[in-house]
Design an enzyme around this catalytic site. Structure first.
Site, PDB file in Angstrom:
ATOM      1  CG  ASN A 185      -0.195  -0.066   2.550  1.00 52.59           C
ATOM      2  OD1 ASN A 185       0.588   0.858   3.005  1.00 52.59           O
ATOM      3  ND2 ASN A 185      -0.303  -1.028   3.292  1.00 52.59           N
ATOM      4  CG  PHE A 241      -2.769   5.776  13.383  1.00 53.21           C
ATOM      5  CD1 PHE A 241      -1.817   5.506  14.620  1.00 53.21           C
ATOM      6  CD2 PHE A 241      -2.869   6.834  12.699  1.00 53.21           C
ATOM      7  CE1 PHE A 241      -1.277   6.769  14.978  1.00 53.21           C
ATOM      8  CE2 PHE A 241      -2.272   8.065  13.109  1.00 53.21           C
ATOM      9  CZ  PHE A 241      -1.546   7.853  14.329  1.00 53.21           C
ATOM     10  CE  LYS A 262     -11.130   0.306  11.135  1.00 53.99           C
ATOM     11  NZ  LYS A 262     -10.734   0.861   9.763  1.00 53.99           N
ATOM     12  CG  ASP A 267      -6.630  -5.712   6.113  1.00 54.24           C
ATOM     13  OD1 ASP A 267      -6.286  -5.630   7.447  1.00 54.24           O
ATOM     14  OD2 ASP A 267      -7.281  -4.627   5.658  1.00 54.24           O
ATOM     15  CE  LYS A 294       9.133 -10.638 -14.030  1.00 56.67           C
ATOM     16  NZ  LYS A 294       9.695 -10.174 -14.849  1.00 56.67           N
ATOM     17  CE  LYS A 335      -8.952  -3.342  13.889  1.00 52.92           C
ATOM     18  NZ  LYS A 335      -7.648  -3.468  13.140  1.00 52.92           N
TER      19      LYS A 335
HETATM   20  O1  PMT Z   1       2.941   6.177   6.435  1.00 51.69           O
HETATM   21  P1  PMT Z   1       2.347   7.468   6.139  1.00 51.69           P
HETATM   22  O2  PMT Z   1       2.535   7.465   4.504  1.00 51.69           O
HETATM   23  O3  PMT Z   1       2.749   8.689   6.778  1.00 51.69           O
HETATM   24  O4  PMT Z   1       0.578   7.450   5.960  1.00 51.69           O
HETATM   25  C1  PMT Z   1       0.303   7.140   7.378  1.00 51.69           C
HETATM   26  C2  PMT Z   1      -0.896   6.381   7.452  1.00 51.69           C
HETATM   27  C3  PMT Z   1      -2.109   6.645   6.724  1.00 51.69           C
HETATM   28  C4  PMT Z   1      -0.696   4.956   7.071  1.00 51.69           C
HETATM   29  C5  PMT Z   1      -1.222   6.275   9.134  1.00 51.69           C
HETATM   30  O5  PMT Z   1      -1.446   7.446   9.659  1.00 51.69           O
HETATM   31  C6  PMT Z   1      -2.366   5.354   9.308  1.00 51.69           C
HETATM   32  O6  PMT Z   1      -3.608   5.674   9.420  1.00 51.69           O
HETATM   33  N1  PMT Z   1      -2.276   3.802   9.653  1.00 51.69           N
HETATM   34  C7  PMT Z   1      -3.234   3.182  10.005  1.00 51.69           C
HETATM   35  C8  PMT Z   1      -3.841   2.810   8.339  1.00 51.69           C
HETATM   36  C9  PMT Z   1      -4.653   1.344   8.388  1.00 51.69           C
HETATM   37  O7  PMT Z   1      -4.009   0.331   8.154  1.00 51.69           O
HETATM   38  O8  PMT Z   1      -5.922   1.562   8.679  1.00 51.69           O
HETATM   39  P2  PMT Z   1      -6.672   0.215   9.125  1.00 51.69           P
HETATM   40  O9  PMT Z   1      -7.938   0.717   9.498  1.00 51.69           O
HETATM   41  O10 PMT Z   1      -6.423  -0.874   8.062  1.00 51.69           O
HETATM   42  O11 PMT Z   1      -6.108  -0.543  10.462  1.00 51.69           O
HETATM   43  C10 PMT Z   1      -6.725  -0.099  11.841  1.00 51.69           C
HETATM   44  C11 PMT Z   1      -5.416  -0.331  12.544  1.00 51.69           C
HETATM   45  O12 PMT Z   1      -5.407  -1.770  12.704  1.00 51.69           O
HETATM   46  C12 PMT Z   1      -4.040   0.302  12.276  1.00 51.69           C
HETATM   47  O13 PMT Z   1      -3.673   0.709  13.592  1.00 51.69           O
HETATM   48  C13 PMT Z   1      -3.369  -0.915  11.963  1.00 51.69           C
HETATM   49  O14 PMT Z   1      -1.936  -1.022  12.404  1.00 51.69           O
HETATM   50  C14 PMT Z   1      -3.735  -2.178  12.567  1.00 51.69           C
HETATM   51  N2  PMT Z   1      -3.886  -3.444  11.876  1.00 51.69           N
HETATM   52  C15 PMT Z   1      -4.383  -3.477  10.586  1.00 51.69           C
HETATM   53  C16 PMT Z   1      -4.563  -4.738   9.859  1.00 51.69           C
HETATM   54  C17 PMT Z   1      -3.996  -5.704  10.470  1.00 51.69           C
HETATM   55  N3  PMT Z   1      -3.901  -6.927  10.001  1.00 51.69           N
HETATM   56  N4  PMT Z   1      -3.176  -5.741  11.719  1.00 51.69           N
HETATM   57  C18 PMT Z   1      -3.181  -4.495  12.344  1.00 51.69           C
HETATM   58  O15 PMT Z   1      -2.562  -4.066  13.467  1.00 51.69           O
END
Ligand code: PMT
Length: 404
Positions: free
Chosen positions: A211, A326, A340, A280, A290, A344
């Site tokens: 991503n 986040f 969330k 995810d 490849k 979580k």
């Molecule tokens: O890195 P930059 O370019 O500065 O951008 C910053 C950012 C936008 C990436 C950052 O600020 C941010 O929002 N990070 C979380 C983005 C995200 O993946 O959101 P999510 O809704 O998919 O996940 C929610 C939370 O679960 C996050 O804290 C993530 O770390 C966590 N997660 C998600 C999936 C997974 N399999 N394991 C996790 O721990």
């Protein structure tokens, strides 16, 4: 532009090394950030750079002669040692380090440092053999025992043609150690684990799913926590960024590696901030060769990666550990954040508004809404560096740190 250096009084002691010219740039940077910079030069330093250079850049007279200053009745060494927020010796030669280690007060710089009641930082810069000589090693150990902060030199090609440790680091590194000394240490005693960046899920030796996360937000959070006195571990997916100075960085590539690294390190943390954009899903099969483009479509089976944050929500000791997630959302920011936070089992969630081009992934600025169990606070649209400090302000001001 907001600067943590604004209004701070930094005394820089410049000693006789070719690296002295680099410090002119540091003085200029500090003056631009509205710090008050006083420069003390040793006699040897003046053979490399003229005092006028530093005077022009700082807009202040340069202190270069103990007796001339004392004749003016200013007792400059006592004044500088008392009034400054910190003293920075850069570059610090083997000779000056030896003088400081043995308590010599034979010029204005060493006298000022001996009288100092404020933090002293020392940036050694010299030939690698001189740096590794047992005398210098011993002298630096003595300085550390005195409570001076010794900033490790960089490694690389030196002016003398040799290669190795002994180069003066760049200002963007050194400035972080200076800030840690002069800012409020409101995160002192905290052990903070931050995740940042994307993960990569390979499907053949050349390609992967990932991503747009650049790591900027997470790195800013880690760097700000270090400046505010915390011990910081950063678990980072692949990024183009240098780890923030002073922060222990554990590089990972995949979501499974990030999972292992987090699980191996979360217990000793008092705060966990998950700013990483974790994939995810990963590819069920990783091709050894490849994949050839011999058909017009490609079917790929994906399997779910562990949700690291969700698992932390269930195993984290919430009475002693603060768990911060986040989320990247484009609509219903508050409702999605609340969902969330609960699902979580988090203490706090920072929701990025990713609808704007100037917020969220990859850019230098962000707009986040902070939601904890008692309140929602919309932060201003600002740089990620500033956002990181506002996040820590929120945590400190609302006494969210456990043990408060
Ligand atoms: O890195 P930059 O370019 O500065 O951008 C910053 C950012 C936008 C990436 C950052 O600020 C941010 O929002 N990070 C979380 C983005 C995200 O993946 O959101 P999510 O809704 O998919 O996940 C929610 C939370 O679960 C996050 O804290 C993530 O770390 C966590 N997660 C998600 C999936 C997974 N399999 N394991 C996790 O721990």
């Amino acid at each position: 532009m907001f600067s943590s250096f604004a209004g701070k009084h930094i005394v820089i002691g410049v000693t006789g090394s070719i690296a002295a010219f680099k410090v002119a740039g540091w003085v200029s940077a500090l003056a631009k950030e509205e710090a008050l910079v006083d420069v003390i030069m040793t006699a040897a330093a003046q053979k490399f750079v003229a005092p006028l250079t530093f005077a022009s850049l700082s807009g202040r007279r340069v202190f270069d002669d103990m007796f001339a200053a004392e004749q003016e009745g200013t007792m400059s060494h006592i004044g500088l040692a008392r009034e400054a927020d910190c003293l920075l010796v850069a570059p610090a030669t083997a000779q000056t380090i030896a003088r400081l280690a043995h308590g010599l007060a034979d010029d204005l710089l060493t006298t000022t440092i001996l009288a100092a009641q404020v933090p002293v930082l020392v940036c050694p810069a010299m030939n690698v053999k001189m740096y590794e000589h047992p005398a210098t090693v011993k002298n630096l150990k003595i300085l550390k025992e005195y409570g001076y902060h010794v900033i490790e030199p960089d490694s690389g090609l030196m002016a003398c043609g040799e290669e190795g440790l002994g180069r003066l680091p760049e200002w963007d590194q050194v400035s972080q150690f200076v800030l840690r000394e002069i800012l409020d240490k409101d995160l002192a005693g905290q052990s903070i684990l931050v995740t940042a960046g994307p993960t990569r899920e390979a499907y053949d030796p050349a390609r992967y799913l990932s991503n747009r996360s650049s790591g900027k937000m997470g790195y800013a959070i880690a760097g700000a926590a270090f400046r505010r006195g915390a011990e910081v571990t950063l678990i980072s997916g692949p990024t183009a960024l240098e780890p923030p100075p002073g922060v222990t960085c554990i590089p990972v590539t995949t979501a499974l590696q990030m999972y292992e690294a987090v699980m191996g390190n979360y217990q000793k943390a008092s705060v966990i901030v998950k700013a990483a954009a974790v994939a995810d899903f990963r590819c069920t099969e990783q091709h050894r060769e490849k994949i050839k483009k011999d058909s017009s479509s490609l079917m790929m089976e994906l399997e779910a990666n562990p949700d690291i944050l969700k698992e932390l929500g269930t195993i984290c000791e919430h009475e002693r550990q603060l768990l911060v997630g986040f989320a990247a959302e484009s609509s219903n920011i508050e409702q999605e954040g609340q969902k969330k936070l609960k699902n979580k089992n988090l203490d706090l969630i920072a929701v990025n508004d990713i609808l704007s081009d100037a917020s969220g992934f990859a850019v230098d600025t962000n707009q986040i809404t902070l939601i904890d169990r008692n309140r929602t606070v919309i932060l201003p649209h600002t740089s990620k560096l500033r956002t990181a400090d506002l996040l820590w302000n929120h945590i400190v001001d609302h006494k969210l740190l456990k043990g408060n």
